[in-house]
Design an enzyme around this catalytic site. Structure first.
Site, PDB file in Angstrom:
ATOM      1  N   ASN A  35      63.105 -10.243  79.733  1.00 29.64           N
ATOM      2  CA  ASN A  35      64.744 -10.708  79.366  1.00 29.64           C
ATOM      3  C   ASN A  35      65.566 -11.011  79.195  1.00 29.64           C
ATOM      4  O   ASN A  35      66.011 -12.665  78.095  1.00 29.64           O
ATOM      5  CB  ASN A  35      65.035  -9.174  78.710  1.00 29.64           C
ATOM      6  CG  ASN A  35      63.835  -8.111  77.927  1.00 29.64           C
ATOM      7  OD1 ASN A  35      64.203  -8.395  76.668  1.00 29.64           O
ATOM      8  ND2 ASN A  35      63.347  -6.997  79.131  1.00 29.64           N
ATOM      9  N   ASN A  61      73.070  -3.186  74.170  1.00 27.14           N
ATOM     10  CA  ASN A  61      72.137  -2.909  75.346  1.00 27.14           C
ATOM     11  C   ASN A  61      70.439  -3.008  74.729  1.00 27.14           C
ATOM     12  O   ASN A  61      70.378  -2.715  72.974  1.00 27.14           O
ATOM     13  CB  ASN A  61      72.449  -1.721  75.113  1.00 27.14           C
ATOM     14  CG  ASN A  61      70.887  -0.865  76.668  1.00 27.14           C
ATOM     15  OD1 ASN A  61      70.827  -1.313  77.953  1.00 27.14           O
ATOM     16  ND2 ASN A  61      71.214   0.081  76.616  1.00 27.14           N
ATOM     17  N   HIS A  92      66.774  -0.805  74.404  1.00 25.65           N
ATOM     18  CA  HIS A  92      66.204   0.189  75.271  1.00 25.65           C
ATOM     19  C   HIS A  92      65.261   0.056  74.831  1.00 25.65           C
ATOM     20  O   HIS A  92      63.712   0.039  73.218  1.00 25.65           O
ATOM     21  CB  HIS A  92      67.008   1.311  74.595  1.00 25.65           C
ATOM     22  CG  HIS A  92      66.620   2.603  74.356  1.00 25.65           C
ATOM     23  ND1 HIS A  92      67.065   2.868  75.937  1.00 25.65           N
ATOM     24  CD2 HIS A  92      65.907   3.775  74.762  1.00 25.65           C
ATOM     25  CE1 HIS A  92      66.444   4.574  76.878  1.00 25.65           C
ATOM     26  NE2 HIS A  92      65.626   4.976  75.518  1.00 25.65           N
ATOM     27  N   ILE A 106      77.740   2.132  83.061  1.00 24.13           N
ATOM     28  CA  ILE A 106      79.057   1.189  82.829  1.00 24.13           C
ATOM     29  C   ILE A 106      80.368   2.152  82.206  1.00 24.13           C
ATOM     30  O   ILE A 106      80.494   2.330  81.809  1.00 24.13           O
ATOM     31  CB  ILE A 106      78.649   0.211  81.278  1.00 24.13           C
ATOM     32  CG1 ILE A 106      77.866  -0.531  80.934  1.00 24.13           C
ATOM     33  CG2 ILE A 106      80.160  -1.012  80.779  1.00 24.13           C
ATOM     34  CD1 ILE A 106      77.904  -1.566  81.805  1.00 24.13           C
ATOM     35  N   ASP A 117      73.806   5.700  75.315  1.00 28.46           N
ATOM     36  CA  ASP A 117      72.416   5.364  74.280  1.00 28.46           C
ATOM     37  C   ASP A 117      72.213   5.685  72.216  1.00 28.46           C
ATOM     38  O   ASP A 117      71.894   6.653  71.541  1.00 28.46           O
ATOM     39  CB  ASP A 117      70.779   5.594  74.414  1.00 28.46           C
ATOM     40  CG  ASP A 117      70.786   5.485  76.037  1.00 28.46           C
ATOM     41  OD1 ASP A 117      70.751   4.094  76.288  1.00 28.46           O
ATOM     42  OD2 ASP A 117      69.829   6.266  76.551  1.00 28.46           O
ATOM     43  N   GLU A 163      60.130  -6.360  73.110  1.00 26.24           N
ATOM     44  CA  GLU A 163      61.998  -7.572  73.561  1.00 26.24           C
ATOM     45  C   GLU A 163      61.591  -8.631  73.348  1.00 26.24           C
ATOM     46  O   GLU A 163      62.762  -9.161  72.691  1.00 26.24           O
ATOM     47  CB  GLU A 163      61.921  -6.686  74.642  1.00 26.24           C
ATOM     48  CG  GLU A 163      61.878  -4.991  75.186  1.00 26.24           C
ATOM     49  CD  GLU A 163      62.319  -3.998  76.060  1.00 26.24           C
ATOM     50  OE1 GLU A 163      62.893  -3.525  76.859  1.00 26.24           O
ATOM     51  OE2 GLU A 163      62.043  -4.999  77.708  1.00 26.24           O
ATOM     52  N   GLY A 197      64.460  -9.387  85.434  1.00 19.37           N
ATOM     53  CA  GLY A 197      65.418 -10.286  84.177  1.00 19.37           C
ATOM     54  C   GLY A 197      64.414 -10.623  83.065  1.00 19.37           C
ATOM     55  O   GLY A 197      64.672 -11.822  82.957  1.00 19.37           O
ATOM     56  N   LEU A 214      71.132  -0.990  85.207  1.00 18.88           N
ATOM     57  CA  LEU A 214      70.725   0.007  84.975  1.00 18.88           C
ATOM     58  C   LEU A 214      71.648   1.211  85.623  1.00 18.88           C
ATOM     59  O   LEU A 214      71.493   2.431  85.765  1.00 18.88           O
ATOM     60  CB  LEU A 214      69.588   0.378  86.091  1.00 18.88           C
ATOM     61  CG  LEU A 214      68.255  -0.338  85.275  1.00 18.88           C
ATOM     62  CD1 LEU A 214      67.066   0.109  86.368  1.00 18.88           C
ATOM     63  CD2 LEU A 214      67.811   0.517  83.953  1.00 18.88           C
TER      64      LEU A 214
HETATM   65  C1  GAR Z   1      63.689  -3.698  79.705  1.00 14.94           C
HETATM   66  O1  GAR Z   1      61.995  -2.921  79.186  1.00 14.94           O
HETATM   67  C2  GAR Z   1      64.837  -2.877  79.627  1.00 14.94           C
HETATM   68  O2  GAR Z   1      64.654  -2.407  77.879  1.00 14.94           O
HETATM   69  C3  GAR Z   1      64.552  -1.892  80.045  1.00 14.94           C
HETATM   70  O3  GAR Z   1      64.749  -2.599  81.341  1.00 14.94           O
HETATM   71  C4  GAR Z   1      63.524  -3.707  81.642  1.00 14.94           C
HETATM   72  C5  GAR Z   1      64.115  -4.810  81.708  1.00 14.94           C
HETATM   73  O4  GAR Z   1      63.153  -4.979  82.026  1.00 14.94           O
HETATM   74  N1  GAR Z   1      66.392  -0.978  79.925  1.00 14.94           N
HETATM   75  C6  GAR Z   1      66.063   0.490  80.102  1.00 14.94           C
HETATM   76  O5  GAR Z   1      65.106   1.262  80.135  1.00 14.94           O
HETATM   77  C7  GAR Z   1      67.866   0.666  80.146  1.00 14.94           C
HETATM   78  N2  GAR Z   1      67.843   1.844  79.456  1.00 14.94           N
HETATM   79  P1  GAR Z   1      63.139  -6.688  82.200  1.00 14.94           P
HETATM   80  O6  GAR Z   1      64.194  -6.634  83.844  1.00 14.94           O
HETATM   81  O7  GAR Z   1      61.737  -6.727  82.805  1.00 14.94           O
HETATM   82  O8  GAR Z   1      64.128  -7.546  81.425  1.00 14.94           O
END
Ligand code: GAR
Length: 185
Positions: free
Chosen positions: A14, A101, A103, A87, A144, A173, A12, A84
């Site tokens: 992000n 989302n 990616h 949905i 996606d 991100e 988490g 992950l």
């Molecule tokens: C992020 O890099 C996000 O882009 C990716 O999971 C990570 C979560 O990081 N999402 C995917 O791969 C979705 N297909 P975080 O928990 O530190 O935010």
């Protein structure tokens, strides 16, 4: 006030940047952090920001428990930040053009089933790509493939490992996701 729910399955980082960014906002309230993992670190991060949390199992998600919660909480926008699980279609349909989302690659490259987190960065390394990045897109019924709202790129050198690529992508991100959300809602 627009009410936002963040869905996340893991660390988490992000979600934390988003909560921090909108902490004093008069326009946006992060009203909920929801996770399919009862021990996900994102839940501790939410507590720090006094954001309510909600957890559910894969089965409960498929049965519609999250949709019900989002409706009860009068959520306007759903943000997927490292969520992950697939949905359910009725949940996607309940938030047309209002589910976003992030990616960790430059879609349409490295999208689709199985392409998440470290798998993406390993694939970028294995292909010998010289560039990767992030994609922020609307979620539709096709994995996606929703409308792309924003992309940013970073270079990949031969010295990079999947771990250093992941760090570069996370930096992009954290820098862009909160402000792109702010420009949308
Ligand atoms: C992020 O890099 C996000 O882009 C990716 O999971 C990570 C979560 O990081 N999402 C995917 O791969 C979705 N297909 P975080 O928990 O530190 O935010």
């Amino acid at each position: 006030m627009k009410r936002i729910a963040i869905l996340a399955s893991g660390s988490g980082s992000n979600a934390e940047k988003i909560m921090e960014y909108f902490q004093d906002s008069t326009k946006v309230e992060i009203a909920l952090v929801a996770s399919n993992k009862a021990d996900a670190f994102v839940l501790s991060r939410a507590k720090k920001f006094e954001v309510p949390t909600f957890t559910f199992s894969k089965k409960e998600l498929e049965e519609g428990i999250l949709l019900e919660k989002l409706q009860t909480e009068k959520i306007d926008w759903v943000i997927l930040a490292g969520f992950l699980l697939k949905i359910p279609v009725d949940l996607i349909r309940a938030f047309p053009e209002h589910m976003v989302n992030i990616h960790p690659a430059l879609l349409p490259n490295y999208g689709g089933k199985g392409m998440y987190g470290s798998h993406v960065h390993e694939a970028v390394k294995a292909a010998g790509d010289t560039e990767t990045g992030i994609t922020i897109h609307l979620v539709n019924e096709h994995y996606d493939e929703g409308k792309i709202i924003f992309q940013a790129a970073t270079t990949v050198s031969t010295d990079d490992t999947p771990e250093t690529i992941a760090a570069k992508v996370h930096a992009l991100e954290h820098r862009y996701f909160p402000e792109v959300i702010g420009s949308l809602v």
